[in-house]
Design a protein around this motif. Structure first.
Motif, PDB file in Angstrom:
ATOM      1  N   HIS A   1      46.532  -4.867 -17.944  1.00  0.00           N
ATOM      2  CA  HIS A   1      45.423  -4.226 -18.657  1.00  0.00           C
ATOM      3  C   HIS A   1      45.877  -3.740 -20.042  1.00  0.00           C
ATOM      4  O   HIS A   1      45.199  -3.954 -21.050  1.00  0.00           O
ATOM      5  CB  HIS A   1      44.862  -3.070 -17.816  1.00  0.00           C
ATOM      6  CG  HIS A   1      43.466  -2.694 -18.191  1.00  0.00           C
ATOM      7  ND1 HIS A   1      42.596  -2.089 -17.328  1.00  0.00           N
ATOM      8  CD2 HIS A   1      42.783  -2.842 -19.351  1.00  0.00           C
ATOM      9  CE1 HIS A   1      41.434  -1.879 -17.935  1.00  0.00           C
ATOM     10  NE2 HIS A   1      41.530  -2.333 -19.168  1.00  0.00           N
TER      11      HIS A   1
ATOM     12  N   HIS B   1      44.608  -4.868 -23.949  1.00  0.00           N
ATOM     13  CA  HIS B   1      44.218  -3.972 -25.048  1.00  0.00           C
ATOM     14  C   HIS B   1      45.067  -4.241 -26.288  1.00  0.00           C
ATOM     15  O   HIS B   1      44.552  -4.254 -27.410  1.00  0.00           O
ATOM     16  CB  HIS B   1      44.349  -2.508 -24.629  1.00  0.00           C
ATOM     17  CG  HIS B   1      43.223  -2.015 -23.772  1.00  0.00           C
ATOM     18  ND1 HIS B   1      42.697  -0.739 -23.866  1.00  0.00           N
ATOM     19  CD2 HIS B   1      42.507  -2.634 -22.805  1.00  0.00           C
ATOM     20  CE1 HIS B   1      41.719  -0.600 -22.985  1.00  0.00           C
ATOM     21  NE2 HIS B   1      41.582  -1.734 -22.324  1.00  0.00           N
TER      22      HIS B   1
ATOM     23  N   ASP C   1      37.693   3.514 -22.276  1.00  0.00           N
ATOM     24  CA  ASP C   1      38.114   2.664 -21.168  1.00  0.00           C
ATOM     25  C   ASP C   1      38.356   3.507 -19.925  1.00  0.00           C
ATOM     26  O   ASP C   1      38.869   4.603 -20.002  1.00  0.00           O
ATOM     27  CB  ASP C   1      39.416   1.951 -21.570  1.00  0.00           C
ATOM     28  CG  ASP C   1      39.825   0.874 -20.594  1.00  0.00           C
ATOM     29  OD1 ASP C   1      39.186  -0.193 -20.612  1.00  0.00           O
ATOM     30  OD2 ASP C   1      40.745   1.100 -19.805  1.00  0.00           O
TER      31      ASP C   1
ATOM     32  N   HIS D   1      46.595   2.313 -17.145  1.00  0.00           N
ATOM     33  CA  HIS D   1      47.509   1.707 -18.117  1.00  0.00           C
ATOM     34  C   HIS D   1      48.927   2.241 -17.951  1.00  0.00           C
ATOM     35  O   HIS D   1      49.121   3.332 -17.419  1.00  0.00           O
ATOM     36  CB  HIS D   1      47.017   2.008 -19.534  1.00  0.00           C
ATOM     37  CG  HIS D   1      45.736   1.309 -19.869  1.00  0.00           C
ATOM     38  ND1 HIS D   1      45.694   0.130 -20.558  1.00  0.00           N
ATOM     39  CD2 HIS D   1      44.450   1.603 -19.551  1.00  0.00           C
ATOM     40  CE1 HIS D   1      44.437  -0.277 -20.680  1.00  0.00           C
ATOM     41  NE2 HIS D   1      43.655   0.598 -20.071  1.00  0.00           N
TER      42      HIS D   1
HETATM   43 ZN   LIG Z   1      40.285  -1.972 -20.748  1.00  0.00          ZN
END
Ligand SMILES: [Zn+2]
Length: 239
Positions: free
Chosen positions: A98, A102, A202, A206
């Motif tokens: 992920h 980004h 979001d 992460h």
């Molecule tokens: Zn995302």
């Protein structure tokens, strides 16, 4: 509303919780470390354990404000105390993937001014991203791959913050990623900021810094139409 512990700390692998509801779709806890599938990130899998039993969580989804743990096997009863534990290896790879997406979105915007129109990832370290871009070819893919790995290698910190809606709507970086399309009742807005590369609203999980992503390969570039290009990436050491 389930208390979403992963939203504040993506590195929590387990928690103690109480069963508040059991439905056909699955079990709802008062709090959880299980991420519910959304924003292109699959739901977590793992296990729920309680006195006298346990069950595999095969998927996690969101229904309204509730996070539903879909079980394979018998469910605990309402009021039971459970230990909820995610499959951490799988989740950590999803976090790396992920964050890679980004970072890729930031690189493509910086290099080509192109906006992201969609994205998706699976639990094998593979992902795709769609861009509003007129032209794309394998050579560009290689150049983007080099730039992406250069940025990831700088070990940039990844910050999670919760911005008041008004503040988020007036942030130029967030305007670019269409923050205004987020439903009006969402306030504050959760923001993922990869320092110096990419900032967007979001809900996903992460890694803490870009070096943890590792090396990313651009495995395919596809022309899906005018101003519709797709890129597929793969985390190199995922297996
Ligand atoms: Zn995302």
């Amino acid at each position: 509303m389930t208390d979403q512990l992963f939203a504040e700390d993506a590195y929590l692998t387990s928690c103690e919780a109480t069963v508040v509801d059991v439905r056909d779709e699955g079990v709802i806890l008062d709090r959880t470390v299980f991420y519910a599938r959304s924003g292109g990130q699959p739901g977590d899998t793992g296990i729920l354990r309680w006195e006298g039993g346990q069950a595999r969580v095969v998927d996690t989804a969101k229904i309204g404000g509730d996070i539903v743990h879909q079980l394979d096997g018998d469910a605990p009863l309402v009021g039971h105390s459970v230990t909820a534990e995610i499959d951490w290896g799988r989740r950590h790879l999803l976090m790396r993937t992920h964050t890679a997406l980004h970072a890729l979105s930031g690189v493509i915007f910086t290099e080509y001014g192109a906006k992201v129109t969609g994205g998706n990832m699976d639990d094998t370290g593979s992902a795709r991203m769609d861009f509003e871009l007129e032209g794309m070819n394998a050579e560009m893919g290689q150049s983007i791959e080099a730039k992406l790995n250069e940025e990831l290698g700088k070990d940039r910190p990844v910050h999670v913050s919760f911005l008041p809606r008004g503040e988020a709507l007036s942030d130029p970086d967030l305007i670019r990623t269409k923050v205004s399309l987020i439903p009006e009742n969402v306030d504050p807005i959760r923001v993922i900021d990869i320092e110096g590369i990419d900032k967007q609203a979001d809900g996903g999980t992460h890694v803490r810094s870009t070096a943890e992503v590792g090396i990313v390969r651009v495995v395919k570039t596809e022309n899906k139409g005018k101003a519709f290009k797709r890129m597929r990436i793969q985390i190199e050491d995922a297996d």
